[in-house]
Write a protein that holds these residues in place. Structure first.
Motif, short mmCIF file in Angstrom:
data_model
loop_
_atom_site.label_atom_id
_atom_site.label_comp_id
_atom_site.label_asym_id
_atom_site.label_seq_id
_atom_site.Cartn_x
_atom_site.Cartn_y
_atom_site.Cartn_z
N ILE A 14 -7.98 50.38 -5.89
CA ILE A 14 -7.08 49.55 -6.68
C ILE A 14 -5.61 50.19 -6.55
CG2 ILE A 14 -6.57 48.64 -8.95
CD1 ILE A 14 -9.55 48.60 -9.37
N PRO A 15 -4.74 49.66 -6.43
CA PRO A 15 -3.31 50.27 -6.31
C PRO A 15 -3.02 50.88 -7.65
CG PRO A 15 -3.13 47.99 -5.38
CD PRO A 15 -4.54 48.35 -5.94
N LYS A 16 -2.23 52.00 -7.47
CA LYS A 16 -1.74 52.63 -8.79
C LYS A 16 -1.11 51.93 -9.87
CE LYS A 16 -1.69 57.25 -6.71
NZ LYS A 16 -0.72 58.50 -6.61
N ASP A 17 -0.21 50.97 -9.28
CA ASP A 17 0.37 50.13 -10.44
C ASP A 17 -0.36 49.17 -11.10
OD1 ASP A 17 0.11 48.85 -8.08
OD2 ASP A 17 2.29 47.92 -7.90
N VAL A 18 -1.42 48.56 -10.63
CA VAL A 18 -2.04 47.84 -11.04
C VAL A 18 -3.28 48.39 -11.97
CG1 VAL A 18 -4.08 45.97 -10.68
CG2 VAL A 18 -2.04 45.97 -9.17
N ALA A 19 -3.71 49.61 -11.51
CA ALA A 19 -4.79 50.25 -12.45
C ALA A 19 -3.87 50.68 -13.66
CB ALA A 19 -5.34 51.38 -11.65
N ALA A 20 -2.80 50.92 -13.71
CA ALA A 20 -1.73 51.56 -14.95
C ALA A 20 -1.43 50.31 -15.76
CB ALA A 20 -0.90 52.37 -14.03
N GLY A 21 -1.47 49.35 -15.28
CA GLY A 21 -1.18 48.03 -16.00
C GLY A 21 0.33 47.80 -15.98
N GLU A 22 1.02 48.20 -14.91
CA GLU A 22 2.15 47.78 -14.71
C GLU A 22 2.31 46.48 -13.97
OE1 GLU A 22 5.02 49.65 -14.61
OE2 GLU A 22 4.13 51.33 -15.55
N PRO A 23 3.48 45.65 -14.30
CA PRO A 23 3.43 44.33 -13.78
C PRO A 23 3.54 44.36 -12.17
CG PRO A 23 5.63 44.96 -15.03
CD PRO A 23 4.67 46.13 -15.35
N VAL A 24 3.02 43.51 -11.64
CA VAL A 24 3.43 43.45 -10.38
C VAL A 24 4.23 42.03 -10.01
CG1 VAL A 24 2.34 43.01 -7.86
CG2 VAL A 24 1.15 44.58 -9.57
N ILE A 25 5.54 42.15 -9.46
CA ILE A 25 6.30 41.03 -9.49
C ILE A 25 6.47 40.66 -8.03
CG2 ILE A 25 8.79 39.92 -9.76
CD1 ILE A 25 8.76 42.34 -12.09
N ASN A 32 10.24 30.89 -5.93
CA ASN A 32 9.12 31.13 -6.70
C ASN A 32 9.11 32.67 -7.06
OD1 ASN A 32 7.46 28.75 -6.54
ND2 ASN A 32 7.35 29.28 -4.56
N VAL A 33 8.57 33.06 -8.31
CA VAL A 33 8.41 34.33 -8.88
C VAL A 33 7.00 34.36 -9.37
CG1 VAL A 33 9.00 36.16 -10.60
CG2 VAL A 33 10.91 34.74 -9.29
N TYR A 34 6.22 35.15 -8.93
CA TYR A 34 4.75 35.48 -9.39
C TYR A 34 4.74 36.75 -10.14
CZ TYR A 34 -0.31 35.84 -9.04
OH TYR A 34 -1.60 36.10 -9.30
N ILE A 35 4.14 36.77 -11.38
CA ILE A 35 4.07 38.00 -12.10
C ILE A 35 2.58 38.27 -12.58
CG2 ILE A 35 4.81 39.36 -14.11
CD1 ILE A 35 7.41 37.45 -14.08
N GLU A 36 1.91 39.35 -12.07
CA GLU A 36 0.70 39.52 -12.62
C GLU A 36 0.85 40.86 -13.63
OE1 GLU A 36 -2.17 40.21 -8.96
OE2 GLU A 36 -0.20 40.56 -7.99
N ASN A 37 0.00 41.02 -14.45
CA ASN A 37 -0.36 41.98 -15.44
C ASN A 37 0.76 41.68 -16.70
OD1 ASN A 37 -2.32 43.13 -14.49
ND2 ASN A 37 -1.24 44.63 -13.15
N TYR A 38 0.86 40.68 -17.29
CA TYR A 38 1.92 40.25 -18.00
C TYR A 38 1.22 40.13 -19.58
CZ TYR A 38 1.07 35.18 -18.81
OH TYR A 38 0.38 34.25 -18.91
N ARG A 39 1.90 40.24 -20.58
CA ARG A 39 1.25 39.91 -21.89
C ARG A 39 1.17 38.77 -22.43
NH1 ARG A 39 1.43 45.62 -25.13
NH2 ARG A 39 -0.35 46.75 -23.83
N ARG A 40 2.58 38.28 -22.57
CA ARG A 40 2.96 36.97 -23.10
C ARG A 40 4.36 36.74 -22.52
NH1 ARG A 40 6.52 37.41 -27.89
NH2 ARG A 40 7.23 39.54 -28.26
N ILE A 41 4.69 35.16 -22.91
CA ILE A 41 5.83 34.43 -22.68
C ILE A 41 6.64 34.61 -23.69
CG2 ILE A 41 6.89 32.26 -22.28
CD1 ILE A 41 4.37 31.47 -20.87
N VAL A 42 7.86 35.43 -23.70
CA VAL A 42 8.72 35.70 -24.93
C VAL A 42 9.50 34.47 -25.32
CG1 VAL A 42 10.37 36.88 -25.74
CG2 VAL A 42 8.72 38.13 -24.50
#
Length: 88
Positions: A14-25, A32-42
């Motif tokens: 698993i890539p380090k950024d994904v394993a650490a919970g970093e967002p992947v943009i 289009n903008v696809y964002i992985e590992n987000y918490r909420r829509i502010v």
């Protein structure tokens, strides 16, 4: 704890950024903008969307922005994308 997560990520390839919970943009063109590992829509407006991730806040600015879909892990924002920025 962080060391264990990093080791588990390496073992599972698993890539380090994904394993650490970093967002992947992922930005595709200007539409289009696809964002992985987000918490909420502010906040959401047709010219600005703010997303809270674990480690930062992501701001997408543009025109006619729309949230195409979202799950507990990822979100797709479409429209005429002008900027994507992160802040601590």
């Amino acid at each position: 704890m962080a060391g264990m997560i990093e080791q588990a990520g390496l073992a599972l390839h698993i890539p380090k950024d994904v394993a650490a919970g970093e967002p992947v943009i992922t930005v595709t063109g200007r539409r289009n903008v696809y964002i992985e590992n987000y918490r909420r829509i502010v906040s959401f407006m047709d010219d600005e969307v703010k997303i809270q991730a674990k480690t930062c806040r992501i701001t997408v600015r543009g025109k006619r922005l729309a949230i195409e879909y979202y799950t507990g892990d990822d979100i797709l924002i479409s429209g005429m994308i002008h900027t994507v920025a992160t802040e601590s």
